[in-house]
Design an enzyme around this catalytic site. Structure first.
Site, mmCIF file in Angstrom:
data_model
loop_
_atom_site.group_PDB
_atom_site.id
_atom_site.type_symbol
_atom_site.label_atom_id
_atom_site.label_comp_id
_atom_site.label_asym_id
_atom_site.label_seq_id
_atom_site.Cartn_x
_atom_site.Cartn_y
_atom_site.Cartn_z
ATOM 1 N N HIS A 1 62.864 20.506 40.284
ATOM 2 C CA HIS A 1 61.999 20.346 41.462
ATOM 3 C C HIS A 1 61.066 19.170 41.267
ATOM 4 O O HIS A 1 60.890 18.665 40.148
ATOM 5 C CB HIS A 1 61.205 21.631 41.719
ATOM 6 C CG HIS A 1 60.325 22.065 40.577
ATOM 7 N ND1 HIS A 1 59.044 22.527 40.740
ATOM 8 C CD2 HIS A 1 60.542 22.116 39.223
ATOM 9 C CE1 HIS A 1 58.517 22.855 39.579
ATOM 10 N NE2 HIS A 1 59.414 22.611 38.635
ATOM 11 N N HIS B 1 56.854 25.241 48.859
ATOM 12 C CA HIS B 1 57.518 24.518 47.773
ATOM 13 C C HIS B 1 58.986 24.928 47.721
ATOM 14 O O HIS B 1 59.355 26.031 48.120
ATOM 15 C CB HIS B 1 56.829 24.837 46.435
ATOM 16 C CG HIS B 1 57.284 23.977 45.296
ATOM 17 N ND1 HIS B 1 57.146 22.599 45.299
ATOM 18 C CD2 HIS B 1 57.880 24.287 44.103
ATOM 19 C CE1 HIS B 1 57.618 22.113 44.162
ATOM 20 N NE2 HIS B 1 58.076 23.106 43.419
ATOM 21 N N CYS C 1 58.643 17.732 47.239
ATOM 22 C CA CYS C 1 59.599 18.764 46.828
ATOM 23 C C CYS C 1 60.795 18.866 47.765
ATOM 24 O O CYS C 1 61.955 18.896 47.323
ATOM 25 C CB CYS C 1 58.897 20.111 46.696
ATOM 26 S SG CYS C 1 58.192 20.775 48.227
#
Length: 394
Positions: free
Chosen positions: A342, A330, A270
């Site tokens: 993402h 994240h 990520c």
């Protein structure tokens, strides 16, 4: 009479002993220096192991922070603490002045320990200049432009002195702009010299009508189709660094597979994804989500998504409680229309809109905050400069 003499002997033995001073513990001094100079071990090395022998401390370990080492010694001296300095300052003398290197393959896998089975910590792409701190077997401990520390196999970099790196910086180069491709041994052949990924930097030997003749850091020469690359300085001058360019770049990576530790179009996690988006738009941001969250300007922490603009970074994880600290796990990038992009299983677009087909309830529930990185003054952000001059003093 004998008892009196015995008492006098005891007095002479124990009465003449100097008063024992309270034991000194230098660990607090070490921790203070570490918290001040190297609070994040991912980007700074300060490993000190003190040992005490007969009232004298032996300071063992290693660091790549000379100011931190000097500060520790000064504090010990100011407090009249005896010590023997066995602290090794990096770069290692074993490198013989070759404490720079260039990545010489499309994507170098950097490990948490000097072995192939170790965790993939991050990646570095072809042409990335790195600092080299020490060697262990066939591995080198290096530091990337975003300050990340990791191990790389010797076959994936080419060692250089300061002068050699400076000469390379001043040569003409191209940047590979296609998501994935190859460099060929001849102009009219499909025999491959290397694969290539977006962001690869290669020295130009000759500028021909349809190809660039290029030279890799290790001396290999090849041909790259002109339609797949751009002169580095021309690319740099043409960067718009606006919200639309960030979104456009991010969408070219849709479908790239998730890879823990990845920061390239071969696979990315990520934060590797957001880092790559910004790098391809001329900005180097920190490596991990837990580092990226400390950059830029705070925009939102209460799900007021109407305050966001394209290019903002959204962070997700566990909120702080009375007994636990916040944990960022994240990150994604806002692209407008209540959507963010993402890397999750693969690079994909998700929505904060409950009525959307791509609604991401899981990440909505663990949303923490949004930060604005684009066009922000921040010491943690590095703007690419012509010929990588910002890398010469890592």
């Amino acid at each position: 009479m004998r008892f009196s003499i015995y008492c006098l002997v005891l007095i002479s033995i124990f009465g003449c002993q100097p008063e024992r001073k309270e034991d000194v513990n230098i660990q607090p001094y070490i921790e203070e220096i570490k918290n001040e100079y190297a609070p994040d071990k991912r980007v700074a090395l300060f490993q000190v192991e003190p040992k005490e022998f007969n009232g004298t401390w032996v300071i063992k370990g290693e660091t790549n922070l000379p100011d931190a080492a000097m500060e520790l010694k000064e504090r010990l001296e100011d407090n009249n603490i005896k010590y023997i300095d066995s602290l090794q300052s990096l770069p290692s003398k074993e490198l013989d002045g070759k404490h720079n290197a260039l990545v010489t393959i499309s994507v170098a896998n950097l490990r948490s320990n000097p072995k192939h089975s170790a965790e993939l910590a991050t990646q570095a792409t072809l042409g990335t200049p790195v600092k080299v701190w020490k060697k262990e077997g066939g591995w080198f401990y290096i530091q990337t432009p975003d300050k990340y520390l990791a191990w790389v196999n010797s076959g994936e970099i080419f060692l250089m002195s300061d002068n050699e790196l400076e000469e390379w910086m001043n040569r003409d180069k191209i940047i590979y702009t296609k998501t994935y491709g190859h460099a060929y041994s001849e102009k009219n052949t499909k025999e491959r010299v290397s694969d290539l990924v977006a962001g690869n930097i290669i020295e130009v030997v000759a500028n021909e009508p349809s190809f660039y003749k290029v030279r890799f850091p290790d001396g290999r020469e090849a041909f790259v189709p002109k339609e797949e690359a751009e002169p580095y300085n021309q690319w740099l001058d043409g960067l718009e660094k606006n919200t639309e360019s960030l979104v456009s770049t991010s969408k070219t990576l849709i479908g790239v597979p998730y890879l823990w530790g990845g920061t390239s179009t071969k696979g990315m996690d990520c934060s590797g994804f957001t880092k790559t988006i910004y790098f391809l738009n001329g900005v180097v941001i920190p490596r991990d989500a837990s580092q990226q969250v400390h950059t830029g300007r705070s925009i939102d922490s209460v799900k007021s998504f109407d305050q966001l603009q394209k290019g903002d970074l959204l962070f997700f994880g566990r909120k702080a409680t009375d007994s636990t600290a916040e944990k960022v796990v994240h990150v994604g990038m806002w692209i407008g229309n209540n959507e963010f992009i993402h890397a999750s299983d693969r690079v994909r677009i998700s929505s904060m809109d409950k009525d959307a087909d791509n609604f991401d309830e899981y990440n909505l529930n663990r949303y923490l905050r949004t930060k604005r990185v684009l066009n922000q003054e921040d010491q943690a952000l590095i703007n690419l400069q012509r010929n990588f001059t910002f890398l010469s003093s890592n």
